[in-house]
Design a protein around this motif. Structure first.
Motif, mmCIF file in Angstrom:
data_model
loop_
_atom_site.group_PDB
_atom_site.id
_atom_site.type_symbol
_atom_site.label_atom_id
_atom_site.label_comp_id
_atom_site.label_asym_id
_atom_site.label_seq_id
_atom_site.Cartn_x
_atom_site.Cartn_y
_atom_site.Cartn_z
ATOM 1 N N VAL A 82 17.394 43.889 -98.432
ATOM 2 C CA VAL A 82 17.672 42.562 -97.890
ATOM 3 C C VAL A 82 19.010 42.534 -97.148
ATOM 4 O O VAL A 82 19.189 41.737 -96.222
ATOM 5 C CB VAL A 82 17.633 41.503 -99.020
ATOM 6 N N LEU A 83 19.931 43.404 -97.511
ATOM 7 C CA LEU A 83 21.217 43.468 -96.818
ATOM 8 C C LEU A 83 21.124 44.248 -95.509
ATOM 9 O O LEU A 83 22.077 44.251 -94.719
ATOM 10 C CB LEU A 83 22.285 44.086 -97.728
ATOM 11 N N ARG A 84 20.000 44.887 -95.287
ATOM 12 C CA ARG A 84 19.780 45.606 -94.027
ATOM 13 C C ARG A 84 18.751 44.870 -93.171
ATOM 14 O O ARG A 84 18.058 45.469 -92.353
ATOM 15 C CB ARG A 84 19.302 47.029 -94.319
ATOM 16 N N LEU A 165 20.606 35.539 -98.874
ATOM 17 C CA LEU A 165 21.228 35.701 -100.191
ATOM 18 C C LEU A 165 21.388 34.362 -100.889
ATOM 19 O O LEU A 165 21.989 33.441 -100.329
ATOM 20 C CB LEU A 165 22.603 36.370 -100.047
ATOM 21 N N ASP A 166 20.863 34.254 -102.114
ATOM 22 C CA ASP A 166 21.113 33.055 -102.906
ATOM 23 C C ASP A 166 22.351 33.269 -103.779
ATOM 24 O O ASP A 166 23.005 34.322 -103.713
ATOM 25 C CB ASP A 166 19.876 32.681 -103.738
ATOM 26 N N MET A 308 16.805 35.945 -101.158
ATOM 27 C CA MET A 308 16.726 34.494 -101.183
ATOM 28 C C MET A 308 15.483 34.082 -101.967
ATOM 29 O O MET A 308 14.367 34.090 -101.450
ATOM 30 C CB MET A 308 16.680 33.939 -99.757
ATOM 31 N N MET A 309 15.684 33.744 -103.240
ATOM 32 C CA MET A 309 14.567 33.346 -104.100
ATOM 33 C C MET A 309 14.453 31.831 -104.232
ATOM 34 O O MET A 309 13.382 31.303 -104.515
ATOM 35 C CB MET A 309 14.726 33.934 -105.512
ATOM 36 N N ILE A 310 15.565 31.119 -104.104
ATOM 37 C CA ILE A 310 15.568 29.698 -104.424
ATOM 38 C C ILE A 310 14.761 28.894 -103.405
ATOM 39 O O ILE A 310 14.458 29.367 -102.314
ATOM 40 C CB ILE A 310 17.005 29.145 -104.506
ATOM 41 N N ASN A 311 14.440 27.676 -103.802
ATOM 42 C CA ASN A 311 13.744 26.760 -102.907
ATOM 43 C C ASN A 311 14.135 25.338 -103.288
ATOM 44 O O ASN A 311 14.499 25.065 -104.436
ATOM 45 C CB ASN A 311 12.225 26.933 -103.016
ATOM 46 N N THR A 312 14.096 24.433 -102.336
ATOM 47 C CA THR A 312 14.387 23.018 -102.582
ATOM 48 C C THR A 312 13.123 22.212 -102.397
ATOM 49 O O THR A 312 12.468 22.309 -101.353
ATOM 50 C CB THR A 312 15.478 22.508 -101.615
ATOM 51 N N LEU A 313 12.779 21.433 -103.418
ATOM 52 C CA LEU A 313 11.571 20.619 -103.373
ATOM 53 C C LEU A 313 11.863 19.213 -103.902
ATOM 54 O O LEU A 313 12.812 19.022 -104.667
ATOM 55 C CB LEU A 313 10.456 21.261 -104.202
ATOM 56 N N PRO A 314 11.069 18.212 -103.506
ATOM 57 C CA PRO A 314 11.331 16.836 -103.947
ATOM 58 C C PRO A 314 10.967 16.615 -105.405
ATOM 59 O O PRO A 314 9.915 17.060 -105.871
ATOM 60 C CB PRO A 314 10.449 15.999 -103.014
ATOM 61 N N LEU A 315 11.859 15.906 -106.122
ATOM 62 C CA LEU A 315 11.598 15.483 -107.492
ATOM 63 C C LEU A 315 11.677 13.956 -107.532
ATOM 64 O O LEU A 315 12.669 13.374 -107.091
ATOM 65 C CB LEU A 315 12.620 16.074 -108.458
ATOM 66 N N ARG A 316 10.652 13.339 -108.061
ATOM 67 C CA ARG A 316 10.606 11.875 -108.144
ATOM 68 C C ARG A 316 10.928 11.438 -109.576
ATOM 69 O O ARG A 316 10.365 11.959 -110.539
ATOM 70 C CB ARG A 316 9.218 11.374 -107.754
ATOM 71 N N VAL A 317 11.849 10.489 -109.709
ATOM 72 C CA VAL A 317 12.202 9.930 -111.014
ATOM 73 C C VAL A 317 12.155 8.414 -110.912
ATOM 74 O O VAL A 317 12.907 7.824 -110.139
ATOM 75 C CB VAL A 317 13.609 10.380 -111.474
ATOM 76 N N ASN A 318 11.274 7.809 -111.677
ATOM 77 C CA ASN A 318 11.151 6.348 -111.700
ATOM 78 C C ASN A 318 11.829 5.830 -112.964
ATOM 79 O O ASN A 318 11.302 5.978 -114.068
ATOM 80 C CB ASN A 318 9.682 5.935 -111.661
ATOM 81 N N LEU A 319 13.027 5.246 -112.798
ATOM 82 C CA LEU A 319 13.776 4.762 -113.960
ATOM 83 C C LEU A 319 13.032 3.630 -114.660
ATOM 84 O O LEU A 319 13.070 3.511 -115.881
ATOM 85 C CB LEU A 319 15.166 4.301 -113.531
#
Length: 536
Positions: A82-84, A165-166, A308-319
């Motif tokens: 991954v560094l190359r 890189l994460d 790079m393993m991470i990912n960003t996804l939506p999380l819904r929280v209804n208080l």
């Protein structure tokens, strides 16, 4: 060689022409992972600094020390594919990762090297300079150096691009840089990043991500933007940063409470952040991005894989009307439910909501990560002084789990008072701890993230801005009008509870109906009130 993507011979030839050393220097080619695609889009849309260039400020005692650092880094580059890697995108139907057989880190000297205030200028350059990389030039790592004659020391900034890189990968690099020669020589063979890409492509074919995210987000028609911060364009952002460490007592309480419930502390901090986002967006049903580690799939050796393993996804929280314990369980289950989809495309997930594709579904991010203290440098090694990580989002909280202690970092758009947000987060943590310890049945939505001083200031601000030019309507009619306009805004705050205009209006209407039906109260009837003596 090319087994994870389909390319024609003409496309291969075109790629080879752009690679130093030609086709003989190409080891592999494969597509981007989901978060890499999102980072690439941000990079492409950014004309100034790229927010995904990570900077680490370094200090060296001598040029000999610099030479050792560069030599070791090039050994690490040779270990990890991954560094190359370069990201080829010009004249390509879609961006591709192209792994080279050989490339090296070549340090450069900054223009202010040799000046007496070189160290101060380096700090200013790291904080305010424009940091970009050409993604088609491997390695996506740069080392820029300066000599400070006043102290006869050397300093520099190591730049790494987040597309490859994460956070864990950067920690791995810093750990290997700190190793002595014998320990480094005994490291096991590195796992190729292509294994992760292959598994991600396979999982995408097996899972119905569209159904999952439609079930989660399909009825959302309003985006969640704290303080109306709706831009995720990096060129539009300038964020302030703040770091805080939780007290030993708080850290211990959080761990104990979560261990008793068989949950990760991540659920606690997600709920605390949901409380802050709710207060700042004036909505009890909130969505924010959660950063998933990408290393929980069970894939053999993934914990020590670099990339790079991470990912960003939506999380819904209804208080809503749930108490802390119940809502904590819901958040924990939501996080567990998200795990199988941790490499889903954020673009596709957002498209499953009712929000327009041109509008970001959310502009707040939460990142919970397990971190470790930096290892002491080996004899003659460089010293890492500071590190900066950025995103293209304007409202971010990152919680570091150090094993026993917790700390958090805020990155908030400069248009918002970051000290106030720090107090909101601190208050949310305290409120949630108290509610869980007391087994309170008070709905989380009624727990205020404002401390006493902020509550007083808010009430004074409400009074000072309560200029009403309507002198003909009754007070109840004017209040009904306010409730219709600002139903989810805070109307009353008492001690640690709050009511929105909608809730206050509903309670007033319920009382009115009771008086009419139970006591035959009519207009102009006098009604006595028996209330306790106030504190002032």
């Amino acid at each position: 060689m090319v087994t994870l993507t389909a390319l024609t011979q003409n496309e291969l030839d075109t790629l080879s022409e752009r690679v130093p050393g030609g086709a003989a220097n190409i080891a592999d080619i494969y597509p981007l992972a989901p978060l890499q695609e999102s980072i690439f889009l941000v990079h492409s849309a950014t004309e100034k600094s790229d927010p995904y260039v990570t900077t680490i400020t370094l200090e060296f005692d001598s040029e000999t020390q610099i030479d050792r650092f560069v030599a070791r880094f090039n050994q690490i580059i040779a270990r990890y594919d991954v560094l190359r890697t370069m990201v080829a995108w010009r004249e390509c139907q879609a961006p591709l990762q192209v792994v080279l057989r050989h490339c090296e880190l070549l340090p450069t000297w900054l223009s202010f090297s040799g000046q007496t205030d070189a160290r101060a200028k380096l700090d200013a350059y790291v904080a305010e300079g424009i940091h970009r990389m050409d993604l088609e030039l491997a390695p996506l790592v740069q080392l820029e150096l300066a000599h400070d004659p006043a102290t006869d020391t050397y300093c520099g900034v190591l730049k790494e691009h987040h597309i490859l890189l994460d956070h864990i990968s950067v920690e791995m690099i810093m750990g290997e840089l700190a190793m002595d020669e014998q320990t480094f020589a005994q490291l096991p063979d590195a796992l190729p990043y292509r294994q992760f890409i292959a598994q991600t492509l396979h999982n995408a074919e097996q899972l119905d991500s569209r159904k999952y995210f439609t079930d989660q987000l399909g009825d959302i028609e309003t985006p969640c933007h704290p303080f109306g911060l709706d831009s995720t364009r990096a060129d539009d952002l300038y964020c302030n940063e703040l770091h805080r460490e939780l007290s030993q007592q708080q850290s211990s309480q959080i761990r104990t409470l979560m261990q008793q419930r068989g949950m990760s502390p991540a659920a606690f901090f997600h709920l605390a952040w949901a409380m802050v986002v709710s207060a700042c967006s004036q909505s009890r049903d909130v969505v924010f991005g959660t950063v998933l580690s990408g290393r929980m799939s069970g894939q053999q050796g993934i914990e020590q894989m670099m990339g790079m393993m991470i990912n960003t996804l939506p999380l819904r929280v209804n208080l809503a009307d749930e108490a802390a314990d119940t809502l904590l369980q819901q958040v924990d289950q939501a996080l567990l439910g998200l795990m199988p989809y941790e490499q889903a495309s954020l673009t596709e997930a957002q498209a499953c909501s009712g929000v327009s594709a041109q509008t970001p579904l959310f502009s707040a991010i939460f990142n919970y990560r397990h971190s470790r203290l930096a290892e002491a440098p080996a004899q003659g090694g460089a010293q890492a002084i500071a590190a900066k990580e950025r995103t293209n989002y304007p409202f971010n909280l990152c919680v570091d789990d150090w094993g026993k202690a917790f700390s958090f970092n805020l990155q908030v758009d400069s248009s918002v008072d970051i000290n106030a947000i720090d107090e909101y987060v601190t208050c949310a943590i305290e409120q949630l701890l108290r509610a869980l310890n007391d087994e309170s049945d008070t709905p989380v939505a009624k727990l205020s993230v404002l401390n006493e001083a902020q509550q007083d200031a808010l009430m004074r601000a409400n009074v000072s801005h309560a200029v009403d030019t309507d002198t003909t309507s009754s007070i109840q009619a004017r209040f009904e009008s306010q409730a219709a306009k600002f139903g989810e805004r805070t109307a009353l705050v008492y001690q640690q509870e709050s009511l929105t205009y909608r809730e206050l209006n509903a309670r007033a209407n319920a009382l009115a109906h009771y008086l009419i039906e139970a006591h035959d109260i009519r207009p102009d009837t006098l009604v006595g009130l028996c209330v306790g003596r106030g504190s002032t």
